[in-house]
Design a protein around this motif. Structure first.
Motif, PDB file in Angstrom:
ATOM      1  N   PRO A   1       0.727  -1.061  -0.153  1.00  0.00           N
ATOM      2  CA  PRO A   1       0.146   0.018   0.010  1.00  0.00           C
ATOM      3  C   PRO A   1       0.889   1.255  -0.067  1.00  0.00           C
ATOM      4  O   PRO A   1       2.131   1.169   0.725  1.00  0.00           O
ATOM      5  N   HIS A   2       0.292   2.361  -0.628  1.00  0.00           N
ATOM      6  CA  HIS A   2       1.010   3.609  -0.741  1.00  0.00           C
ATOM      7  C   HIS A   2       0.317   4.644  -0.102  1.00  0.00           C
ATOM      8  O   HIS A   2      -0.843   5.050  -0.833  1.00  0.00           O
ATOM      9  N   LEU A   3       0.853   5.192   0.928  1.00  0.00           N
ATOM     10  CA  LEU A   3       0.227   6.174   1.784  1.00  0.00           C
ATOM     11  C   LEU A   3      -0.658   5.823   2.702  1.00  0.00           C
ATOM     12  O   LEU A   3      -1.604   4.989   2.497  1.00  0.00           O
ATOM     13  N   TYR A   4      -0.750   6.449   4.015  1.00  0.00           N
ATOM     14  CA  TYR A   4      -1.485   6.019   5.020  1.00  0.00           C
ATOM     15  C   TYR A   4      -3.089   6.437   4.826  1.00  0.00           C
ATOM     16  O   TYR A   4      -3.946   5.878   4.936  1.00  0.00           O
ATOM     17  N   SER A   5      -3.022   7.606   4.245  1.00  0.00           N
ATOM     18  CA  SER A   5      -4.486   8.427   3.962  1.00  0.00           C
ATOM     19  C   SER A   5      -5.367   7.479   2.876  1.00  0.00           C
ATOM     20  O   SER A   5      -6.096   7.294   2.933  1.00  0.00           O
ATOM     21  N   ARG A   6      -4.339   7.098   1.780  1.00  0.00           N
ATOM     22  CA  ARG A   6      -5.142   6.357   0.666  1.00  0.00           C
ATOM     23  C   ARG A   6      -5.555   5.016   1.141  1.00  0.00           C
ATOM     24  O   ARG A   6      -6.549   4.425   0.791  1.00  0.00           O
ATOM     25  N   THR A   7      -4.688   4.352   1.993  1.00  0.00           N
ATOM     26  CA  THR A   7      -5.023   3.023   2.568  1.00  0.00           C
ATOM     27  C   THR A   7      -6.180   2.951   3.316  1.00  0.00           C
ATOM     28  O   THR A   7      -7.014   2.454   3.222  1.00  0.00           O
ATOM     29  N   ASN A   8      -6.424   4.086   4.599  1.00  0.00           N
ATOM     30  CA  ASN A   8      -7.194   4.387   5.145  1.00  0.00           C
ATOM     31  C   ASN A   8      -8.786   4.538   4.163  1.00  0.00           C
ATOM     32  O   ASN A   8      -9.871   4.323   4.485  1.00  0.00           O
ATOM     33  N   ASP A   9      -8.532   5.736   3.240  1.00  0.00           N
ATOM     34  CA  ASP A   9      -9.715   6.070   2.677  1.00  0.00           C
ATOM     35  C   ASP A   9     -10.284   4.745   1.707  1.00  0.00           C
ATOM     36  O   ASP A   9     -11.489   4.873   1.526  1.00  0.00           O
ATOM     37  N   LEU A  10      -9.441   4.089   1.253  1.00  0.00           N
ATOM     38  CA  LEU A  10      -9.809   3.095   0.103  1.00  0.00           C
ATOM     39  C   LEU A  10      -9.618   1.713   0.376  1.00  0.00           C
ATOM     40  O   LEU A  10      -9.537   0.552  -0.193  1.00  0.00           O
ATOM     41  N   GLN A  11      -9.505   1.513   1.731  1.00  0.00           N
ATOM     42  CA  GLN A  11      -9.164   0.029   2.412  1.00  0.00           C
ATOM     43  C   GLN A  11     -10.169  -1.193   1.937  1.00  0.00           C
ATOM     44  O   GLN A  11      -9.800  -2.163   1.434  1.00  0.00           O
ATOM     45  N   ALA A  12     -11.644  -0.671   1.794  1.00  0.00           N
ATOM     46  CA  ALA A  12     -12.527  -1.715   1.339  1.00  0.00           C
ATOM     47  C   ALA A  12     -12.328  -1.904  -0.146  1.00  0.00           C
ATOM     48  O   ALA A  12     -12.253  -3.100  -0.523  1.00  0.00           O
ATOM     49  N   GLY A  13     -11.992  -1.101  -1.001  1.00  0.00           N
ATOM     50  CA  GLY A  13     -11.626  -1.091  -2.411  1.00  0.00           C
ATOM     51  C   GLY A  13     -10.430  -1.882  -2.613  1.00  0.00           C
ATOM     52  O   GLY A  13     -10.508  -2.800  -3.633  1.00  0.00           O
ATOM     53  N   PHE A  14      -9.328  -1.946  -1.834  1.00  0.00           N
ATOM     54  CA  PHE A  14      -8.273  -2.651  -1.953  1.00  0.00           C
ATOM     55  C   PHE A  14      -8.400  -4.084  -1.942  1.00  0.00           C
ATOM     56  O   PHE A  14      -8.110  -4.888  -2.482  1.00  0.00           O
ATOM     57  N   ALA A  15      -9.199  -4.357  -0.661  1.00  0.00           N
ATOM     58  CA  ALA A  15      -9.400  -5.777  -0.399  1.00  0.00           C
ATOM     59  C   ALA A  15     -10.433  -6.223  -1.618  1.00  0.00           C
ATOM     60  O   ALA A  15     -10.151  -7.521  -1.832  1.00  0.00           O
ATOM     61  N   LYS A  16     -11.389  -5.712  -2.141  1.00  0.00           N
ATOM     62  CA  LYS A  16     -12.261  -6.220  -3.189  1.00  0.00           C
ATOM     63  C   LYS A  16     -11.391  -6.534  -4.294  1.00  0.00           C
ATOM     64  O   LYS A  16     -11.593  -7.530  -5.014  1.00  0.00           O
ATOM     65  N   SER A  17     -10.540  -5.675  -4.790  1.00  0.00           N
ATOM     66  CA  SER A  17      -9.818  -5.751  -5.742  1.00  0.00           C
ATOM     67  C   SER A  17      -8.775  -6.963  -5.756  1.00  0.00           C
ATOM     68  O   SER A  17      -8.565  -7.917  -6.458  1.00  0.00           O
ATOM     69  N   LEU A  18      -8.035  -7.105  -4.558  1.00  0.00           N
ATOM     70  CA  LEU A  18      -7.245  -8.234  -4.283  1.00  0.00           C
ATOM     71  C   LEU A  18      -7.639  -9.358  -4.324  1.00  0.00           C
ATOM     72  O   LEU A  18      -7.118 -10.402  -4.261  1.00  0.00           O
ATOM     73  N   ASP A  19      -9.024  -9.697  -3.794  1.00  0.00           N
ATOM     74  CA  ASP A  19      -9.816 -10.858  -3.673  1.00  0.00           C
ATOM     75  C   ASP A  19      -9.994 -11.401  -5.194  1.00  0.00           C
ATOM     76  O   ASP A  19     -10.352 -12.599  -5.061  1.00  0.00           O
ATOM     77  N   ILE A  20      -9.433 -10.794  -6.025  1.00  0.00           N
ATOM     78  CA  ILE A  20      -9.532 -11.426  -7.580  1.00  0.00           C
ATOM     79  C   ILE A  20      -8.418 -12.373  -7.476  1.00  0.00           C
ATOM     80  O   ILE A  20      -8.289 -13.474  -8.378  1.00  0.00           O
ATOM     81  N   ALA A  21      -7.067 -12.168  -6.595  1.00  0.00           N
ATOM     82  CA  ALA A  21      -6.082 -13.462  -6.781  1.00  0.00           C
ATOM     83  C   ALA A  21      -6.611 -14.373  -5.980  1.00  0.00           C
ATOM     84  O   ALA A  21      -7.356 -14.524  -5.291  1.00  0.00           O
ATOM     85  N   ASP A  22      -5.607 -15.440  -5.876  1.00  0.00           N
ATOM     86  CA  ASP A  22      -5.744 -16.898  -4.997  1.00  0.00           C
ATOM     87  C   ASP A  22      -5.229 -16.494  -3.783  1.00  0.00           C
ATOM     88  O   ASP A  22      -5.706 -16.946  -2.663  1.00  0.00           O
ATOM     89  N   GLU A  23      -3.933 -15.801  -3.433  1.00  0.00           N
ATOM     90  CA  GLU A  23      -3.549 -15.510  -2.385  1.00  0.00           C
ATOM     91  C   GLU A  23      -2.864 -14.060  -2.217  1.00  0.00           C
ATOM     92  O   GLU A  23      -2.351 -13.605  -3.400  1.00  0.00           O
ATOM     93  N   VAL A  24      -2.605 -13.519  -1.394  1.00  0.00           N
ATOM     94  CA  VAL A  24      -2.277 -12.089  -1.027  1.00  0.00           C
ATOM     95  C   VAL A  24      -1.088 -12.006  -0.180  1.00  0.00           C
ATOM     96  O   VAL A  24      -1.196 -12.490   1.209  1.00  0.00           O
ATOM     97  N   ILE A  25       0.067 -11.378  -0.713  1.00  0.00           N
ATOM     98  CA  ILE A  25       0.822 -11.112   0.411  1.00  0.00           C
ATOM     99  C   ILE A  25       1.009  -9.525   0.427  1.00  0.00           C
ATOM    100  O   ILE A  25       0.986  -8.859  -0.305  1.00  0.00           O
ATOM    101  N   LEU A  26       0.832  -8.980   2.075  1.00  0.00           N
ATOM    102  CA  LEU A  26       0.913  -7.535   1.854  1.00  0.00           C
ATOM    103  C   LEU A  26       2.326  -7.028   2.694  1.00  0.00           C
ATOM    104  O   LEU A  26       2.566  -7.651   3.755  1.00  0.00           O
ATOM    105  N   LEU A  27       2.883  -6.066   2.116  1.00  0.00           N
ATOM    106  CA  LEU A  27       3.983  -5.496   2.780  1.00  0.00           C
ATOM    107  C   LEU A  27       3.466  -4.280   3.604  1.00  0.00           C
ATOM    108  O   LEU A  27       2.259  -3.878   3.726  1.00  0.00           O
ATOM    109  N   ASP A  28       4.197  -3.667   4.201  1.00  0.00           N
ATOM    110  CA  ASP A  28       3.924  -2.501   5.221  1.00  0.00           C
ATOM    111  C   ASP A  28       3.655  -1.490   4.360  1.00  0.00           C
ATOM    112  O   ASP A  28       3.937  -1.431   3.318  1.00  0.00           O
ATOM    113  N   ILE A  29       2.763  -0.306   4.838  1.00  0.00           N
ATOM    114  CA  ILE A  29       2.513   0.827   4.000  1.00  0.00           C
ATOM    115  C   ILE A  29       3.631   1.469   3.922  1.00  0.00           C
ATOM    116  O   ILE A  29       4.502   1.885   4.647  1.00  0.00           O
ATOM    117  N   TYR A  30       4.077   2.058   2.462  1.00  0.00           N
ATOM    118  CA  TYR A  30       4.776   3.109   2.139  1.00  0.00           C
ATOM    119  C   TYR A  30       4.641   4.596   2.556  1.00  0.00           C
ATOM    120  O   TYR A  30       3.555   4.954   1.904  1.00  0.00           O
TER     121      TYR A  30
END
Length: 454
Positions: A360-389
């Motif tokens: 993820p890039h930016l704390y504000s963007r992660t906070n504002d769009l967290q549900a959208g990130f999860a929905k889009s990443l659910d297209i994958a079979d498995e997800v690895i998350l790094l800490d927020i940049y």
């Protein structure tokens, strides 16, 4: 333009390693100015700048500013808002009485020296404008271009052509930068919710895009994606894929990893075009690029010949390995971008297991769009998350990559950067592996390229 640069011999960039800043640095170096600057960390891009004769330093200290750049009578200072306001170098220039110019201000000045073809949008703009510049460069029209990414065809983010009146520019909505531009053509690819740390809400973001389009010169044109609307500017043409409108592409088919399609536009119809980069979203990007190229006078036969040779942009759907594990890297950092690139992968290789590593890039963007990130990443079979940049931001209490993890429906893990390569090596043995994000996740590209090409 002449007033700003009168008596100027030296140009110093605070934040020179940024993609937009480095293009300007290269431009002024080519024009004969002495160019130098500061950036926080070394990168492949800053190393290239050094090889091109541009002095770069990496310590945010006053003493790092060379004597050549300490006279405000002959030195212009350019900065990016991505650099913190308390930067010691930036503060020194302010205290010394220098007039500081934002990157967007300087780019705006340059946009008025010719016919500026300005491509904006919350996603899709970089590939679209790089393709547009590639097409024009391959034609009798030619162009100058300040690219928002490194072209894989040219290995640079700057193109110059003294014989061409056209200037291809990325219209960046961050910090309202695009409101400095004066477009001959203004194009908008998307107006999705983003940069809410700047705009506060989507309505303000859309107002800014309205203002950008309204800056188009009276004889100019405005092209936008079908489904978007502008209330304050006359739209010259809409574009779409597999949807009839002013300019559209249809009859899409996949041959290998390339799309073949037909283009129908206000200026021409061109059958059986072949696109040199994969992904349905790139057909959409190509539809807009072709529309603007035709508007600039490019011939249909020139487009047909050039389009298959387009190699794309660094960090935009770049395939680095095609062995047992196919490795793809992409810059996507907004939910809509992630969804588009993952659906493109699913469409082209539906049978392969897909593992996505996202930073993820930016704390504000992660906070504002967290549900959208999860929905889009659910297209994958498995997800690895790094800490927020963090980029330019300070942490927001309670906002970590875990806010995305908690909303995912597929298996997911948070992995520290120090453990990232080892985790991937132990857990990804087949299918497709992707690194996605706009932070520093790209520093792992050589590691994984070597890993999966053994």
């Amino acid at each position: 333009m002449e007033i700003v640069f009168r008596n100027i011999k030296n140009i110093y960039f605070v934040g020179i390693g940024g993609i937009g800043m480095s293009a300007l640095a290269r431009y002024f170096r080519q024009k004969g100015y002495r160019v130098g600057g500061y950036d926080r960390t070394p990168s492949a891009l800053t190393e290239r700048l050094s090889l091109e004769g541009i002095a770069v330093n990496y310590r945010d200290e006053e003493e790092e500013i060379a004597s050549e750049y300490r006279d405000k009578a002959d030195t212009l200072v350019v900065y990016t808002p991505a650099v913190p306001a308390d930067s010691r170098q930036l503060c020194w220039f302010k205290e010394a009485g220098f007039v500081l110019h934002k990157r967007s201000e300087v780019l705006g000045l340059l946009s008025r020296t010719g016919k500026a073809l300005c491509v904006g949008g919350t996603h899709g703009k970089t590939t679209t404008m790089t393709l547009l510049a590639f097409l024009l460069n391959a034609s009798h029209v030619g162009c100058n271009a300040f690219l928002g990414g490194i072209s894989r065809n040219f290995s640079t983010n700057l193109l110059t052509d003294e014989k061409s009146e056209y200037i291809v520019v990325e219209a960046d909505e961050f910090d309202r930068s695009f409101l400095q531009l004066t477009p001959y053509v203004a194009a908008i690819t998307a107006m999705d919710e983003d940069h809410l740390d700047i705009y506060g809400n989507k309505a303000n973001l859309i107002d800014a895009f309205e203002a950008f389009a309204a800056r188009t010169v009276p004889e100019g044109k405005v092209f936008i994606k079908k489904g978007l609307s502008l209330e304050k500017s006359k739209v010259s043409g809409y574009y779409a894929v597999e949807e009839v409108t002013d300019n559209y592409s249809d009859n899409l088919r996949v041959e290998g990893v390339q799309y073949v399609f037909d283009y129908h536009g206000q200026k021409a119809e061109i059958k059986d075009l072949r696109l040199g980069v994969p992904g349905r979203m790139n057909v959409e990007n190509a539809t807009l690029a072709i529309t603007i190229a035709l508007e600039a006078g490019m011939r249909p036969e020139e487009i047909r010949e050039a389009l298959p040779r387009f190699k794309g942009v660094m960090r935009r759907f770049n395939i680095h390995s095609e062995g047992k594990v196919m490795y793809i890297d992409d810059y996507a950092h907004h939910p809509q971008e992630i969804e588009a690139v993952l659906r493109a992968v699913r469409e082209m290789w539906p049978e392969k297991r897909l593992t996505v590593a996202f930073q993820p890039h930016l704390y504000s963007r992660t906070n504002d769009l967290q549900a959208g990130f999860a929905k889009s990443l659910d297209i994958a079979d498995e997800v690895i998350l790094l800490d927020i940049y963090p980029a330019r931001e300070m942490p927001i209490p309670g906002v970590t990559s875990a806010v995305i993890l908690d909303k995912l429906n597929v298996p997911a893990h948070i992995v520290a950067k120090g453990e990232f390569p080892k985790f991937v090596e132990q857990n990804v043995g087949e299918g497709i592996f992707m690194t996605v994000g706009a932070g520093d996740i790209d520093r792992f590209v050589p590691v994984f390229t070597d890993m999966f090409n053994k």
